[in-house]
Design a protein around this motif. Structure first.
Motif, PDB file in Angstrom:
ATOM      1  N   ASP A 607       0.813  -1.216   0.000  1.00 14.43           N
ATOM      2  CA  ASP A 607       0.000   0.000   0.000  1.00 14.43           C
ATOM      3  C   ASP A 607       0.844   1.262   0.000  1.00 14.43           C
ATOM      4  O   ASP A 607       0.347   2.345  -0.327  1.00 14.43           O
ATOM      5  N   GLU A 608       2.093   1.146   0.378  1.00 14.72           N
ATOM      6  CA  GLU A 608       2.962   2.316   0.399  1.00 14.72           C
ATOM      7  C   GLU A 608       3.234   2.792  -1.027  1.00 14.72           C
ATOM      8  O   GLU A 608       3.480   1.990  -1.925  1.00 14.72           O
ATOM      9  N   PRO A 609       3.183   4.096  -1.267  1.00 15.77           N
ATOM     10  CA  PRO A 609       3.495   4.600  -2.614  1.00 15.77           C
ATOM     11  C   PRO A 609       4.973   4.428  -2.932  1.00 15.77           C
ATOM     12  O   PRO A 609       5.820   4.435  -2.040  1.00 15.77           O
ATOM     13  N   THR A 610       5.241   4.290  -4.196  1.00 18.00           N
ATOM     14  CA  THR A 610       6.624   4.155  -4.633  1.00 18.00           C
ATOM     15  C   THR A 610       7.326   5.506  -4.563  1.00 18.00           C
ATOM     16  O   THR A 610       6.688   6.559  -4.376  1.00 18.00           O
ATOM     17  N   LEU A 611       8.642   5.481  -4.737  1.00 17.73           N
ATOM     18  CA  LEU A 611       9.419   6.720  -4.712  1.00 17.73           C
ATOM     19  C   LEU A 611       8.979   7.651  -5.833  1.00 17.73           C
ATOM     20  O   LEU A 611       8.871   8.861  -5.651  1.00 17.73           O
ATOM     21  N   PHE A 612       8.669   7.080  -7.000  1.00 18.44           N
ATOM     22  CA  PHE A 612       8.229   7.897  -8.131  1.00 18.44           C
ATOM     23  C   PHE A 612       6.887   8.558  -7.830  1.00 18.44           C
ATOM     24  O   PHE A 612       6.667   9.741  -8.138  1.00 18.44           O
ATOM     25  N   GLU A 613       5.981   7.787  -7.200  1.00 23.92           N
ATOM     26  CA  GLU A 613       4.676   8.347  -6.863  1.00 23.92           C
ATOM     27  C   GLU A 613       4.809   9.448  -5.812  1.00 23.92           C
ATOM     28  O   GLU A 613       4.109  10.470  -5.884  1.00 23.92           O
ATOM     29  N   GLU A 614       5.710   9.261  -4.854  1.00 26.40           N
ATOM     30  CA  GLU A 614       5.916  10.306  -3.856  1.00 26.40           C
ATOM     31  C   GLU A 614       6.475  11.577  -4.485  1.00 26.40           C
ATOM     32  O   GLU A 614       6.086  12.700  -4.134  1.00 26.40           O
ATOM     33  N   MET A 615       7.390  11.418  -5.443  1.00 25.28           N
ATOM     34  CA  MET A 615       7.944  12.592  -6.123  1.00 25.28           C
ATOM     35  C   MET A 615       6.874  13.305  -6.943  1.00 25.28           C
ATOM     36  O   MET A 615       6.792  14.539  -6.952  1.00 25.28           O
ATOM     37  N   MET A 616       6.029  12.517  -7.631  1.00 26.94           N
ATOM     38  CA  MET A 616       4.943  13.132  -8.390  1.00 26.94           C
ATOM     39  C   MET A 616       3.984  13.864  -7.461  1.00 26.94           C
ATOM     40  O   MET A 616       3.519  14.968  -7.765  1.00 26.94           O
ATOM     41  N   ASN A 617       3.685  13.237  -6.345  1.00 27.98           N
ATOM     42  CA  ASN A 617       2.757  13.846  -5.398  1.00 27.98           C
ATOM     43  C   ASN A 617       3.312  15.154  -4.857  1.00 27.98           C
ATOM     44  O   ASN A 617       2.592  16.147  -4.706  1.00 27.98           O
ATOM     45  N   ALA A 618       4.613  15.167  -4.569  1.00 31.61           N
ATOM     46  CA  ALA A 618       5.230  16.392  -4.055  1.00 31.61           C
ATOM     47  C   ALA A 618       5.181  17.505  -5.089  1.00 31.61           C
ATOM     48  O   ALA A 618       4.900  18.659  -4.771  1.00 31.61           O
ATOM     49  N   ASN A 619       5.434  17.156  -6.367  1.00 36.82           N
ATOM     50  CA  ASN A 619       5.394  18.171  -7.422  1.00 36.82           C
ATOM     51  C   ASN A 619       3.991  18.705  -7.625  1.00 36.82           C
ATOM     52  O   ASN A 619       3.783  19.907  -7.835  1.00 36.82           O
ATOM     53  N   ILE A 620       3.010  17.806  -7.549  1.00 37.18           N
ATOM     54  CA  ILE A 620       1.629  18.240  -7.769  1.00 37.18           C
ATOM     55  C   ILE A 620       1.142  19.095  -6.614  1.00 37.18           C
ATOM     56  O   ILE A 620       0.380  20.046  -6.792  1.00 37.18           O
ATOM     57  N   GLU A 621       1.591  18.783  -5.399  1.00 38.82           N
ATOM     58  CA  GLU A 621       1.212  19.620  -4.262  1.00 38.82           C
ATOM     59  C   GLU A 621       1.739  21.034  -4.428  1.00 38.82           C
ATOM     60  O   GLU A 621       1.072  22.008  -4.101  1.00 38.82           O
ATOM     61  N   ASP A 622       2.954  21.146  -4.985  1.00 38.29           N
ATOM     62  CA  ASP A 622       3.518  22.483  -5.190  1.00 38.29           C
ATOM     63  C   ASP A 622       2.778  23.244  -6.267  1.00 38.29           C
ATOM     64  O   ASP A 622       2.680  24.471  -6.222  1.00 38.29           O
ATOM     65  N   ASP A 623       2.270  22.514  -7.293  1.00 31.65           N
ATOM     66  CA  ASP A 623       1.638  23.156  -8.450  1.00 31.65           C
ATOM     67  C   ASP A 623       0.117  23.084  -8.400  1.00 31.65           C
ATOM     68  O   ASP A 623      -0.552  23.333  -9.401  1.00 31.65           O
ATOM     69  N   SER A 624      -0.450  22.660  -7.292  1.00 34.85           N
ATOM     70  CA  SER A 624      -1.913  22.500  -7.214  1.00 34.85           C
ATOM     71  C   SER A 624      -2.590  23.860  -7.350  1.00 34.85           C
ATOM     72  O   SER A 624      -2.097  24.887  -6.892  1.00 34.85           O
ATOM     73  N   ASP A 625      -3.751  23.873  -7.993  1.00 35.33           N
ATOM     74  CA  ASP A 625      -4.489  25.124  -8.211  1.00 35.33           C
ATOM     75  C   ASP A 625      -5.663  25.221  -7.243  1.00 35.33           C
ATOM     76  O   ASP A 625      -5.932  24.329  -6.446  1.00 35.33           O
ATOM     77  N   SER A 626      -6.415  26.308  -7.376  1.00 37.49           N
ATOM     78  CA  SER A 626      -7.523  26.566  -6.456  1.00 37.49           C
ATOM     79  C   SER A 626      -8.667  25.592  -6.652  1.00 37.49           C
ATOM     80  O   SER A 626      -9.412  25.293  -5.715  1.00 37.49           O
ATOM     81  N   ASP A 627      -8.807  25.053  -7.902  1.00 37.63           N
ATOM     82  CA  ASP A 627      -9.889  24.114  -8.144  1.00 37.63           C
ATOM     83  C   ASP A 627      -9.709  22.858  -7.320  1.00 37.63           C
ATOM     84  O   ASP A 627     -10.680  22.318  -6.773  1.00 37.63           O
ATOM     85  N   GLU A 628      -8.490  22.372  -7.248  1.00 36.01           N
ATOM     86  CA  GLU A 628      -8.226  21.188  -6.449  1.00 36.01           C
ATOM     87  C   GLU A 628      -8.487  21.460  -4.971  1.00 36.01           C
ATOM     88  O   GLU A 628      -8.954  20.600  -4.237  1.00 36.01           O
TER      89      GLU A 628
END
Length: 681
Positions: A607-628
């Protein structure tokens, strides 16, 4: 070009200082940084000593491997033993073959090849140059040494008056105004100015005496590893022409020749043209009798087997009339293929006495490459998954090794045996009908040798001991399995054990007893596993010379049921010693196996996310918009005031990351079920 531009600029600066220098020495400024930048290019000069080291390096790349090859060939020609070249005669039938091998592989005449002689002459020339450069380096091997006294051509320790006089003389001689378009003169003029400054300036003189350089301590000494004469204007045209010839003609021609030659060959050093020919003319319906024609069409023989003279054509016509009864109707009328087909049938039917010396040389060339080409034919059959074609190619290799053909008795592999002796040996009830049974009889029970001399009988006895006596054992199992059963999808291993009963413990098998094949040949065995329908599962060549050899065949177990496979063990050089066994396999349904239970800790890890998924998640958190952010607020309101757990928050973050990645890729499938499926995977 950057160096030349810098040198010209420095020359202009030096010319401005020349008038002032002639009247009195210029007072040196204590700015060592400007001095270093001013003369850094001047130190990068063409250096004969450095060129010697560069030339030594490049020449050694050629001469050392070349001498190693030359010494090896000379050692083989003059000092090799008979065993090294395969010229051994265990029976009198092999004496002629051994003598021919000695004649062709030993003695000075074996070195009388154009390629060897050219390479030897070039190696000698480059060796002389190499030794000359070595002595030059020993006598004057210091690279980029700065000696102001030698530059000004004065004795070491000369007084100031002598230094000024020498500087004036040298500066006038090499002044750029008196030597226009002469880079060598400009470089020398700059070095003269630098040498003068190193002797008259207190700081520069101290640096030179302390560090060997007027600019102070240097971390790296650099020079151009090319001879100084290249800067001489007298050799400008010669250098330019030589450069053009070498870079525009020699190097491209060498690369083109290497590429065109190497691009013709594929695996096993067989030409691609031969592979293409084999692919087009080998199939599951190919018979052994048609294989000489297939081999004759190989690309390796197309130049050599061209009919050169009318007399040769007449000789081939006469030989064709003799071998035609044993030769099937040719499929191809091409002159090259016809010639090779005729020569091979003359060899297989033991009628090589009909051939002229030139035709015998062409035949020997074909036999030299036959082993590798037949292996290539087998690899093509393996690619086509046809066990019938593969076994026929292997059997054809056996006939080529023994110099016999389809209707010949297998007893012809014994020395001094002809069809007459073979007929007597197998005639009558109870007599052996194969060579494998015949060689196991005691000497008194062997028939057909009534007219043989004692020496000939001994030859037959010796050859019988050299022929293979093989036992084949098989075992099928699954690695690391708890029981002996095989279930659907298991990785099965068929262990094939070959035991040479004619060898003692620790003894290794020698060369094949093949008196008619003009080259030494090692014994090997082809091990093939196929289905009853004739489809190849595995086919490999076992070349180990040991008494007991184990070979493993791995494949995935088929569906539930009972299966019978054919195991073929065929010799690469002997006729009549092949083995064919049946391998039975019963596979069970994999559903009867106990269910594999995943440990809870392993489930959490899944169930733990992979390193790639964690990196993607971190990037998306930085670039998340108001709609999200609005979506997350809505979701929080729907779920109530309950605080989310860490696992739920991580899952939501992963869902948002998946949505972002899907929208970027143009994928509209962003449902929760898809995210959960991917996450589970």
């Amino acid at each position: 070009f950057a160096y030349l531009i810098a040198e010209k600029r420095e020359a202009k600066r030096t010319r401005r200082r020349t008038t002032h220098t002639r009247e009195q020495p210029r007072t040196r400024r204590p700015d060592t940084k400007s001095r270093t930048s001013r003369y850094s290019i001047a130190m990068l000069q063409y250096d004969d000593s450095a060129f010697c080291f560069v030339a030594l390096s490049f020449i050694s790349i050629y001469i050392f491997p070349s001498w190693f090859s030359i010494i090896g060939k000379v050692r083989t020609a003059l000092f090799s033993t008979d065993e090294d070249i395969g010229a051994i005669s265990r029976t009198s039938a092999e004496e002629k073959k051994a003598a021919a091998l000695k004649e062709n592989n030993k003695g000075l005449k074996t070195l009388n090849e154009t390629g060897f002689k050219v390479n030897f002459v070039l190696t000698l020339i480059f060796t002389v140059i190499f030794l000359y450069l070595v002595f030059s380096v020993k006598s004057n091997g210091e690279v980029n040494s700065f000696d102001p006294f030698s530059i000004l051509e004065i004795d070491a320790g000369a007084d100031l008056k002598a230094i000024k006089k020498a500087y004036k003389k040298m500066s006038l001689k090499f002044h750029p105004d008196k030597n226009p378009n002469n880079p060598a003169a400009e470089a020398t003029f700059m070095m003269v100015a630098k040498a003068y400054e190193a002797l008259v300036d207190p700081v520069a003189k101290e640096n030179f005496e302390k560090y060997g350089n007027p600019d102070g301590k240097q971390s790296l000494a650099v020079s151009i590893g090319l001879p100084e004469f290249l800067l001489n204007t007298d050799y400008r045209n010669l250098v330019l022409v030589s450069y053009l010839i070498f870079m525009v003609i020699v190097i491209p021609a060498a690369v083109w020749m290497y590429y065109t030659d190497s691009s013709k060959y594929g695996e096993k050093d067989v030409m691609y043209g031969s592979y293409s020919w084999f692919y087009n003319h080998l199939n599951e319906h190919t018979l052994v009798k048609n294989l000489p024609e297939v081999l004759a069409g190989s690309a390796e023989f197309r130049e050599r087997n061209k009919t050169k003279t009318v007399e040769e054509k007449q000789q081939l016509t006469a030989v064709l009339a003799k071998v035609k009864p044993s030769m099937p109707k040719p499929t191809y009328t091409n002159a090259v293929v016809m010639k090779g087909n005729i020569l091979l049938h003359a060899y297989l039917t033991r009628q090589t006495d009909l051939l002229s010396e030139s035709l015998k040389e062409d035949l020997n060339c074909m036999l030299r490459y036959s082993s590798g080409l037949i292996d290539a034919m087998i690899s093509v059959c393996k690619h086509q998954e046809s066990i019938n074609a593969a076994t026929n190619c292997i059997k054809f290799g056996q006939y080529v090794a023994q110099g016999m053909w389809l209707k010949d008795s297998t007893l012809l592999q014994l020395p001094h045996f002809t069809e007459v002796e073979a007929g007597f040996a197998t005639k009558g009830k109870g007599n052996p009908n194969s060579i494998a049974k015949y060689v196991k009889l005691d000497d008194e029970s062997k028939k057909g040798m009534r007219d043989f001399s004692q020496e000939q009988k001994e030859d037959v006895s010796k050859a019988a001991k050299l022929l293979p006596d093989l036992t084949v054992d098989t075992k099928i199992y699954v690695d690391d399995d708890e029981d002996d059963n095989v279930y659907e999808g298991d990785l099965c291993t068929v262990l094939v054990t070959l035991t040479r009963n004619n060898l003692e413990e620790g003894e290794k098998v020698g060369l094949v007893h093949a008196p008619r094949f003009p080259f030494p040949r090692r014994e090997a065995w082809w091990v093939a596993l196929s289905t009853k329908e004739g489809k190849i599962i595995s086919i490999d060549k076992v070349t180990s010379p040991d008494r007991v050899v184990e070979h493993k065949i791995k494949f995935l177990a088929p569906r539930k049921g009972q299966y019978n496979f054919d195991l073929h063990v065929l010799s690469n050089a002997y006729v009549g010693f092949d083995h064919t066994d049946s391998v039975e396999l019963t596979t069970l349904d994999a559903s009867v196996l106990p269910e594999y239970k995943v440990h809870p800790d392993d489930e959490e890890l899944d169930d733990e996310p992979t390193l790639f998924e964690e990196m993607m998640n971190a990037n998306i958190e930085d670039d998340s918009d108001s709609d999200e952010d609005d979506d997350s607020d809505d979701e929080s309101e729907e779920e109530g005031i309950r605080e989310l757990s860490a696992a739920e928050r991580k899952k939501q973050e992963l869902q948002r990351a998946r949505k972002k990645a899907a929208s970027a890729a143009g994928d509209d499938s962003d449902s929760d079920s898809d995210v959960e499926e991917v996450h589970a995977d």
